[in-house]
Structure formats: structure tokens, C-alpha cells
Design a protein around this motif. Structure first.
Motif, PDB file in Angstrom:
ATOM      1  N   GLY A  28       0.804  -1.216   0.000  1.00  0.00           N
ATOM      2  CA  GLY A  28       0.000   0.000   0.000  1.00  0.00           C
ATOM      3  C   GLY A  28       0.837   1.265   0.000  1.00  0.00           C
ATOM      4  O   GLY A  28       0.488   2.259  -0.637  1.00  0.00           O
ATOM      5  N   ASN A  29       1.970   1.218   0.731  1.00  0.00           N
ATOM      6  CA  ASN A  29       2.817   2.410   0.826  1.00  0.00           C
ATOM      7  C   ASN A  29       3.383   2.823  -0.530  1.00  0.00           C
ATOM      8  O   ASN A  29       3.582   4.008  -0.788  1.00  0.00           O
ATOM      9  CB  ASN A  29       3.971   2.161   1.801  1.00  0.00           C
ATOM     10  CG  ASN A  29       3.475   2.113   3.232  1.00  0.00           C
ATOM     11  OD1 ASN A  29       2.518   2.809   3.588  1.00  0.00           O
ATOM     12  ND2 ASN A  29       4.087   1.274   4.056  1.00  0.00           N
TER      13      ASN A  29
ATOM     14  N   TRP B 295      -4.647  -8.347   0.130  1.00  0.00           N
ATOM     15  CA  TRP B 295      -4.901  -7.830   1.486  1.00  0.00           C
ATOM     16  C   TRP B 295      -3.625  -7.888   2.324  1.00  0.00           C
ATOM     17  O   TRP B 295      -3.129  -6.889   2.822  1.00  0.00           O
ATOM     18  CB  TRP B 295      -6.009  -8.655   2.149  1.00  0.00           C
ATOM     19  CG  TRP B 295      -6.413  -8.172   3.522  1.00  0.00           C
ATOM     20  CD1 TRP B 295      -5.585  -7.856   4.572  1.00  0.00           C
ATOM     21  CD2 TRP B 295      -7.752  -7.948   3.978  1.00  0.00           C
ATOM     22  NE1 TRP B 295      -6.322  -7.454   5.649  1.00  0.00           N
ATOM     23  CE2 TRP B 295      -7.656  -7.509   5.326  1.00  0.00           C
ATOM     24  CE3 TRP B 295      -9.015  -8.092   3.411  1.00  0.00           C
ATOM     25  CZ2 TRP B 295      -8.780  -7.211   6.095  1.00  0.00           C
ATOM     26  CZ3 TRP B 295     -10.136  -7.793   4.182  1.00  0.00           C
ATOM     27  CH2 TRP B 295     -10.011  -7.352   5.505  1.00  0.00           C
TER      28      TRP B 295
ATOM     29  N   MET C  86       1.897  -1.274   4.235  1.00  0.00           N
ATOM     30  CA  MET C  86       0.462  -0.981   4.304  1.00  0.00           C
ATOM     31  C   MET C  86      -0.341  -2.115   3.694  1.00  0.00           C
ATOM     32  O   MET C  86      -0.127  -2.499   2.550  1.00  0.00           O
ATOM     33  CB  MET C  86       0.148   0.329   3.582  1.00  0.00           C
ATOM     34  CG  MET C  86      -1.285   0.804   3.819  1.00  0.00           C
ATOM     35  SD  MET C  86      -1.805   2.067   2.636  1.00  0.00           S
ATOM     36  CE  MET C  86      -1.258   3.533   3.475  1.00  0.00           C
ATOM     37  N   GLU C  87      -1.279  -2.658   4.471  1.00  0.00           N
ATOM     38  CA  GLU C  87      -2.098  -3.757   3.990  1.00  0.00           C
ATOM     39  C   GLU C  87      -3.173  -3.250   3.028  1.00  0.00           C
ATOM     40  O   GLU C  87      -3.489  -2.058   2.992  1.00  0.00           O
ATOM     41  CB  GLU C  87      -2.764  -4.460   5.178  1.00  0.00           C
ATOM     42  CG  GLU C  87      -1.770  -5.071   6.142  1.00  0.00           C
ATOM     43  CD  GLU C  87      -2.302  -6.343   6.779  1.00  0.00           C
ATOM     44  OE1 GLU C  87      -3.513  -6.366   7.101  1.00  0.00           O
ATOM     45  OE2 GLU C  87      -1.525  -7.307   6.930  1.00  0.00           O
TER      46      GLU C  87
ATOM     47  N   ILE D 255      -6.427  -3.592   3.060  1.00  0.00           N
ATOM     48  CA  ILE D 255      -7.631  -2.986   3.641  1.00  0.00           C
ATOM     49  C   ILE D 255      -7.355  -1.520   3.981  1.00  0.00           C
ATOM     50  O   ILE D 255      -8.210  -0.649   3.803  1.00  0.00           O
ATOM     51  CB  ILE D 255      -8.121  -3.783   4.885  1.00  0.00           C
ATOM     52  CG1 ILE D 255      -9.446  -3.235   5.424  1.00  0.00           C
ATOM     53  CG2 ILE D 255      -7.081  -3.813   5.993  1.00  0.00           C
ATOM     54  CD1 ILE D 255     -10.655  -3.586   4.597  1.00  0.00           C
ATOM     55  N   ASP D 256      -6.122  -1.237   4.452  1.00  0.00           N
ATOM     56  CA  ASP D 256      -5.764   0.149   4.784  1.00  0.00           C
ATOM     57  C   ASP D 256      -5.593   0.988   3.516  1.00  0.00           C
ATOM     58  O   ASP D 256      -5.914   2.177   3.511  1.00  0.00           O
ATOM     59  CB  ASP D 256      -4.499   0.176   5.637  1.00  0.00           C
ATOM     60  CG  ASP D 256      -4.714  -0.536   6.963  1.00  0.00           C
ATOM     61  OD1 ASP D 256      -5.820  -0.375   7.531  1.00  0.00           O
ATOM     62  OD2 ASP D 256      -3.818  -1.262   7.425  1.00  0.00           O
TER      63      ASP D 256
ATOM     64  N   LYS E 114      -9.060   1.879   2.466  1.00  0.00           N
ATOM     65  CA  LYS E 114      -9.597   2.971   3.288  1.00  0.00           C
ATOM     66  C   LYS E 114      -8.968   4.302   2.901  1.00  0.00           C
ATOM     67  O   LYS E 114      -9.652   5.337   2.833  1.00  0.00           O
ATOM     68  CB  LYS E 114      -9.355   2.686   4.779  1.00  0.00           C
ATOM     69  CG  LYS E 114     -10.273   1.595   5.320  1.00  0.00           C
ATOM     70  CD  LYS E 114      -9.932   1.233   6.749  1.00  0.00           C
ATOM     71  CE  LYS E 114     -10.798   0.079   7.248  1.00  0.00           C
ATOM     72  NZ  LYS E 114     -10.247  -0.500   8.483  1.00  0.00           N
ATOM     73  N   ALA E 115      -7.636   4.278   2.634  1.00  0.00           N
ATOM     74  CA  ALA E 115      -6.934   5.507   2.250  1.00  0.00           C
ATOM     75  C   ALA E 115      -7.458   6.030   0.916  1.00  0.00           C
ATOM     76  O   ALA E 115      -7.608   7.242   0.726  1.00  0.00           O
ATOM     77  CB  ALA E 115      -5.431   5.245   2.182  1.00  0.00           C
TER      78      ALA E 115
ATOM     79  N   ALA F  23     -15.784  -1.005   3.917  1.00  0.00           N
ATOM     80  CA  ALA F  23     -14.790   0.001   3.542  1.00  0.00           C
ATOM     81  C   ALA F  23     -14.964   0.454   2.098  1.00  0.00           C
ATOM     82  O   ALA F  23     -14.275   1.362   1.652  1.00  0.00           O
ATOM     83  CB  ALA F  23     -13.380  -0.546   3.762  1.00  0.00           C
TER      84      ALA F  23
ATOM     85  N   GLU G 203      -7.555  -8.174  11.162  1.00  0.00           N
ATOM     86  CA  GLU G 203      -6.178  -8.280  10.683  1.00  0.00           C
ATOM     87  C   GLU G 203      -5.990  -9.476   9.760  1.00  0.00           C
ATOM     88  O   GLU G 203      -6.675 -10.481   9.880  1.00  0.00           O
ATOM     89  CB  GLU G 203      -5.219  -8.382  11.871  1.00  0.00           C
ATOM     90  CG  GLU G 203      -4.806  -7.004  12.329  1.00  0.00           C
ATOM     91  CD  GLU G 203      -3.970  -7.032  13.581  1.00  0.00           C
ATOM     92  OE1 GLU G 203      -3.606  -8.128  14.038  1.00  0.00           O
ATOM     93  OE2 GLU G 203      -3.697  -5.944  14.101  1.00  0.00           O
TER      94      GLU G 203
END
Lengths: 132, 251
Positions: A41-42, A60, A65-66, A68-69, A72-73, A103, B220
Motif C-alpha cells: 500500500g505504501n 490484502w 500498508m495492507e 484494507i488500509d 480505506k486511504a 470500507a 487483521e
């Protein structure tokens, strides 16, 4: 450019290069050749922010960064909020699928998957997007 | 300990005073009795100490055997297993790469055969319907010759790629053996730890455990589901269930 066009710009995010390669190959077979890669993700987020991408395909479970994050971002960023996101992941806990739906994911594919499943989910996303 | 020493020094002191008295008084027989007693005390405590030492030695040996197994596991077996698992990772990645490379080089050949075939088929259809003039037929004849020549090259290339994919599967045997050995190590570690706990921490075992702490947030990432290991009720079993779940959420 309309969604579903062969030249649409797609970002494939997965920490395993093999999986990125498989997804890119499957997308090429479906006629999509303008694919780009990121390994988490990053890396993906800045690419998305100034890349005019039209579809995000993300795993995922990734270091950094996963997925899901990242989702969301993307939804939290006004310039990306409407970007269709397809999740392709080995995560198959019901709570996780529900969380991804909440999300704002546009499609969810569990690994291992087939070319047919990928096509079906993409078609569905494009149909929905066209219908607005 | 100090108290014991003082007491035993007092005891010896009394007896030695008594002994001196008896010798002064010339009571040899009584003096010898006292000497015997002192010697017996000395022997008693010697045997006690020896017994204690033996027991400690036995326990130390017992612990040492488990300690040395665990030390061995931590110092050698774990790093060794890590290396082996890394090797598995490398081998499976290499195999996937080899297969993908072969597929990627076979795919354009298939596409090209498909294209040339459909062009020829169209002309062939026209020929069958007697729609071709002589010049067009000459072109078709030449194109068919080229197509056959092309197949002579393309088919062996496809075969080579398919063979490459087959050969890339040779990792399965080797990685299977390596993973089998790591599983044996995990079993070994488990039984060593159980022994260690049994020897050194019986009170821990008998105390009622509070149950595992909340392991992680549900949300998670968990990694791939393993049948028989993960809680299958909380998981979906495949794409159909994902679709059902999402459609129940109004997707």
C-alpha cells in the motif's frame, strides 16, 4: 477513457511478484495491457495519487500498508474516492469480507481463483460503474 | 544455615569440653565413647551432604539433558530450519517464475497460430464456395504452404514450453521432503518444551490458565486458511460463499 477499455490504466498491488505476474497475464488475456505494479500500500498510494489509474487490484496481506488500509486511504482521498477497487486475496474470514465491503470494496476474489472469476468480477464492476 | 553451624559448633564444643574433662580424670573408657560419638556425628552429616549432592547432581543431569536439547535446537536446528524454509521459498518462487516465463513465451505463438488460421479459414471457405479466381487461389496456396512451414517451427516451440512447465514442477518433491523435516523438528521442540515445563514448572501447569489472550483483531490479515487448523465456521470456503455473503450485504 471509458471503463473496461483495453487501454484503461490498472494498478496491481501484491507483495509476491509471482502473483502480480499471474494477475498481469490474466488481465492481458482479457485484453488489458496497460497494467502497472506495486508491492504494498505504501508504494501504491503515491502511484495512485498522481497516476490517473482507473482500476486498483489489490491483495490484502502485505508488509507495510495492507490492502484494507490502502482501500480505506483510497476512499478517504477525494481525488481517488471513486476509483474501483477489486480485492484479490487469500483472506477468507467472513468478518474480513464484511469489513472490506463496509470500507467500500467493489469486488472480492479469494485465492486461488480462476481467469473466469476475474473476468466475471471485472465485468460486474464495469457494468455497475457504467450504470453509475 | 548460619544458625545450624552455630548449633553444631556449640554441640561439638560441649562434647570436647566433656572429653577434656574425662581425660583429665583418667576415665579412658568414657573418653573413647565421646570420641566415637563425635566421629558418628561427623559421618552422619557427611552422608547427608553426600545424599544431597547426589540428588542435586541427578537433577542437574536431568535438566542438562533437556537444556542441551533445547540449546541445540535454538543454536543449530532453528537456524538450520530457517535456512531450509528459505530454500523452499526460493525454489517455489523459481518454479513459478520458470512456469510463467514459459507460458508468457508460448502465449504469443498460440495467438499468432490462431490469427493465421482464421485468415486462412476465411479464404478456404471462399475457395469451397468457388468464389476464388485463379490469382487468389495461387495466393491462398502460397499462404497455406507458409502456414504449414510455420507450424513446423511453432509446434516444437510450444512443446518445449510445455516441457519447461513440467520440469519446473520438480520442486515439489524436494520442498516436500524439506518441509517434512521441519515438521519433525517442530514435534521435537514441542516434546522438549513439554518436558521442560513438566520438570521445572509443575505449578504453572496445575494453575488454572486464564485462557489465551485475545490473539488479534479479527480484521487483521490471517493468511491463507488451512483446513483442519483454522476455524472453518468463521471462514468462507470459496468464491461462491464470498459472493453469497456480499450479496446478502446488498452487493
Amino acid at each position: 477513457m471509458a471503463l473496461g477499455e483495453p487501454n484503461m490504466k490498472i494498478l496491481v498491488v501484491d507483495d509476491f511478484s509471482t502473483m502480480r505476474r499471474i494477475i498481469k497475464n490474466l488481465l492481458r488475456e482479457l485484453g488489458f495491457t496497460n497494467t502497472h505494479e506495486a508491492d504494498d500500500g505504501n508504494t501504491a498510494l503515491p502511484m495512485l495519487k498522481d497516476g490517473d489509474y482507473e482500476l486498483l487490484v489489490t491483495d490484502w496481506n502485505m508488509p507495510g500498508m495492507e490492502g484494507i488500509d490502502l482501500l480505506k486511504a483510497v476512499r478517504a482521498d477525494p481525488s481517488l474516492a471513486k476509483l474501483p477497487v477489486l480485492m484479490v486475496t487469500a483472506e477468507q474470514k467472513k468478518e474480513q469480507i464484511v469489513a472490506a465491503a463496509q470500507a467500500g470494496v467493489n469486488g472480492y476474489i479469494v485465492k486461488p481463483f480462476t481467469a473466469g472469476t476475474l473476468k466475471e468480477k471485472l465485468d460486474k464492476i464495469f457494468e455497475r460503474m457504467a450504470a453509475g | 544455615m548460619e544458625q545450624e553451624k552455630i548449633e553444631s559448633a556449640d554441640k561439638y564444643g560441649e562434647q570436647l569440653n566433656e572429653l577434656a574433662k574425662k581425660i583429665e580424670q583418667g576415665q579412658t573408657e568414657s573418653a573413647e565413647k565421646i570420641l566415637d560419638e563425635i566421629t558418628r556425628w561427623r559421618e552422619d552429616s557427611l552422608f547427608q551432604d553426600l545424599g544431597k549432592l547426589t540428588r542435586e547432581f541427578h537433577e542437574a543431569l536431568q535438566n542438562f539433558r533437556i537444556d542441551s536439547r533445547i540449546t541445540n535446537i535454538a543454536e543449530e536446528d532453528f537456524p538450520d530450519a530457517r535456512e531450509r524454509l528459505n530454500y523452499v521459498l526460493t525454489m517455489t518462487a523459481q518454479s513459478a517464475d520458470r512456469s510463467l516465463t514459459a507460458t508468457e513465451s508460448a502465449m504469443p505463438i498460440c495467438h499468432s497460430i490462431k490469427e493465421r488460421n482464421s485468415a486462412l479459414k476465411e479464404q478456404w471457405g471462399r475457395f469451397s464456395n468457388r468464389e476464388l479466381n485463379l490469382d487468389e487461389f495461387r495466393v491462398l496456396h502460397k499462404e497455406m504452404g507458409k502456414f504449414f512451414d510455420g507450424l513446423d517451427e511453432d509446434v516444437p516451440a510450444l512443446e518445449a514450453n510445455l516441457n519447461e512447465i513440467t520440469m519446473a514442477q520438480d520442486f515439489q518433491d524436494l520442498t516436500g521432503q524439506i518441509i517434512g523435516r521441519v515438521i519433525t523438528l517442530v514435534d521435537d521442540v514441542e516434546s522438549s518444551l513439554v518436558n521442560l515445563i513438566r520438570l521445572s514448572g509443575q505449578h504453572i501447569l496445575s494453575e488454572k490458565s486464564d485462557g489465551p489472550a485475545e490473539k488479534e483483531r479479527d480484521i487483521e490479515s490471517q493468511g491463507p486458511m488451512v483446513p483442519g487448523v483454522d476455524d472453518e465456521a468463521a471462514m468462507v470456503s470459496g468464491q461462491d460463499e464470498v459472493d453469497d455473503l456480499l450479496s446478502s450485504l446488498g452487493f
